[in-house]
Design a protein around this motif. Structure first.
Motif, PDB file in Angstrom:
ATOM      1  N   SER A   1      37.951  64.323  65.124  1.00 59.70           N
ATOM      2  CA  SER A   1      39.078  63.757  64.372  1.00 59.70           C
ATOM      3  C   SER A   1      39.365  64.582  63.122  1.00 59.70           C
ATOM      4  CB  SER A   1      38.822  62.290  64.029  1.00 59.70           C
ATOM      5  OG  SER A   1      37.668  62.148  63.232  1.00 59.70           O
ATOM      6  N   ASP A   2      38.350  65.081  62.440  1.00 58.73           N
ATOM      7  CA  ASP A   2      38.564  65.917  61.251  1.00 58.73           C
ATOM      8  C   ASP A   2      39.375  67.165  61.601  1.00 58.73           C
ATOM      9  OD1 ASP A   2      37.172  64.151  59.628  1.00 58.73           O
ATOM     10  OD2 ASP A   2      35.383  65.423  59.449  1.00 58.73           O
ATOM     11  N   ILE A   3      39.037  67.797  62.701  1.00 58.90           N
ATOM     12  CA  ILE A   3      39.763  68.998  63.132  1.00 58.90           C
ATOM     13  C   ILE A   3      41.217  68.653  63.407  1.00 58.90           C
ATOM     14  CG2 ILE A   3      40.015  70.705  64.999  1.00 58.90           C
ATOM     15  CD1 ILE A   3      36.863  70.430  65.306  1.00 58.90           C
ATOM     16  N   PHE A   4      41.433  67.616  64.214  1.00 60.77           N
ATOM     17  CA  PHE A   4      42.797  67.260  64.611  1.00 60.77           C
ATOM     18  C   PHE A   4      43.628  66.853  63.395  1.00 60.77           C
ATOM     19  CE2 PHE A   4      46.237  64.634  66.126  1.00 60.77           C
ATOM     20  CZ  PHE A   4      46.737  65.405  67.159  1.00 60.77           C
ATOM     21  N   VAL A   5      43.106  65.999  62.550  1.00 62.26           N
ATOM     22  CA  VAL A   5      43.854  65.513  61.379  1.00 62.26           C
ATOM     23  C   VAL A   5      44.153  66.661  60.419  1.00 62.26           C
ATOM     24  CG1 VAL A   5      43.711  64.032  59.327  1.00 62.26           C
ATOM     25  CG2 VAL A   5      43.078  63.126  61.570  1.00 62.26           C
TER      26      VAL A   5
ATOM     27  N   ARG B   1      49.352  58.066  71.121  1.00 59.45           N
ATOM     28  CA  ARG B   1      47.926  58.087  70.773  1.00 59.45           C
ATOM     29  C   ARG B   1      47.224  59.241  71.464  1.00 59.45           C
ATOM     30  NH1 ARG B   1      45.003  52.317  70.732  1.00 59.45           N
ATOM     31  NH2 ARG B   1      45.004  52.302  68.462  1.00 59.45           N
ATOM     32  N   VAL B   2      46.422  59.954  70.679  1.00 61.32           N
ATOM     33  CA  VAL B   2      45.609  61.052  71.173  1.00 61.32           C
ATOM     34  C   VAL B   2      44.163  60.572  71.159  1.00 61.32           C
ATOM     35  CG1 VAL B   2      44.894  63.437  70.781  1.00 61.32           C
ATOM     36  CG2 VAL B   2      47.204  62.698  70.124  1.00 61.32           C
ATOM     37  N   ALA B   3      43.523  60.587  72.309  1.00 57.95           N
ATOM     38  CA  ALA B   3      42.135  60.118  72.408  1.00 57.95           C
ATOM     39  C   ALA B   3      41.189  61.252  72.016  1.00 57.95           C
ATOM     40  CB  ALA B   3      41.842  59.622  73.818  1.00 57.95           C
ATOM     41  N   VAL B   4      40.978  61.403  70.712  1.00 60.08           N
ATOM     42  CA  VAL B   4      40.058  62.455  70.255  1.00 60.08           C
ATOM     43  C   VAL B   4      38.643  62.207  70.757  1.00 60.08           C
ATOM     44  CG1 VAL B   4      41.410  63.214  68.260  1.00 60.08           C
ATOM     45  CG2 VAL B   4      39.779  61.346  67.992  1.00 60.08           C
ATOM     46  N   CYS B   5      38.344  60.965  71.107  1.00 61.38           N
ATOM     47  CA  CYS B   5      37.013  60.631  71.620  1.00 61.38           C
ATOM     48  C   CYS B   5      36.734  61.293  72.963  1.00 61.38           C
ATOM     49  CB  CYS B   5      36.865  59.114  71.744  1.00 61.38           C
ATOM     50  SG  CYS B   5      38.048  58.353  72.879  1.00 61.38           S
ATOM     51  N   SER B   6      37.796  61.666  73.676  1.00 65.54           N
ATOM     52  CA  SER B   6      37.608  62.201  75.029  1.00 65.54           C
ATOM     53  C   SER B   6      37.621  63.725  75.077  1.00 65.54           C
ATOM     54  CB  SER B   6      38.702  61.656  75.944  1.00 65.54           C
ATOM     55  OG  SER B   6      39.963  62.205  75.588  1.00 65.54           O
TER      56      SER B   6
ATOM     57  N   GLY C   1      37.878  55.959  64.240  1.00 64.38           N
ATOM     58  CA  GLY C   1      38.241  55.381  65.525  1.00 64.38           C
ATOM     59  C   GLY C   1      38.334  56.426  66.615  1.00 64.38           C
ATOM     60  N   PHE C   2      38.675  55.935  67.786  1.00 67.00           N
ATOM     61  CA  PHE C   2      38.721  56.783  68.971  1.00 67.00           C
ATOM     62  C   PHE C   2      40.037  57.523  69.131  1.00 67.00           C
ATOM     63  CE2 PHE C   2      35.738  53.322  70.263  1.00 67.00           C
ATOM     64  CZ  PHE C   2      34.608  54.109  70.310  1.00 67.00           C
TER      65      PHE C   2
END
Length: 99
Positions: free
Chosen positions: A18-22, A73-78, A38-39
């Motif tokens: 999430s840090d990378i994406f944000v 929504r982007v599922a960064v968890c996946s 969150g996911f």
């Protein structure tokens, strides 16, 4: 103790993703809703007709997301951590082409 270590490892990986994406979304101007944890990270798309076109365009580029009201929504968890790099910029470019 083993469970807690494994759980923390998953939490740490999610935070890295999430840090990378944000960070990259902010750098390239991809509009996202505030993210704390969150996911999913949600891209802001106020116009639902544009959101629908954008969602289809993302799928055409093999980026699979989930439509929500006024967003994607982007599922960064996946995602593997390596796949997070450059994703926000790709999504920004696709969004611009969907307008």
């Amino acid at each position: 103790e083993e469970y807690e270590r494994e759980k923390q490892q998953h939490i740490d990986h999610l935070k890295q993703r999430s840090d990378i994406f944000v960070r990259e979304a902010n750098a390239c101007g991809l509009p996202i809703y505030p993210y704390k944890e969150g996911f999913f990270v949600t891209v802001r798309v106020e116009d639902n007709a544009l959101r629908d076109r954008y969602h289809e365009a993302l799928m055409d580029h093999l980026i699979f997301t989930v439509k929500v009201n006024k967003g994607i929504r982007v599922a960064v968890c996946s995602l593997p951590i390596a796949s997070c790099y450059g994703l926000a910029k790709r999504m920004k470019d696709i969004l611009e082409g969907s307008k």
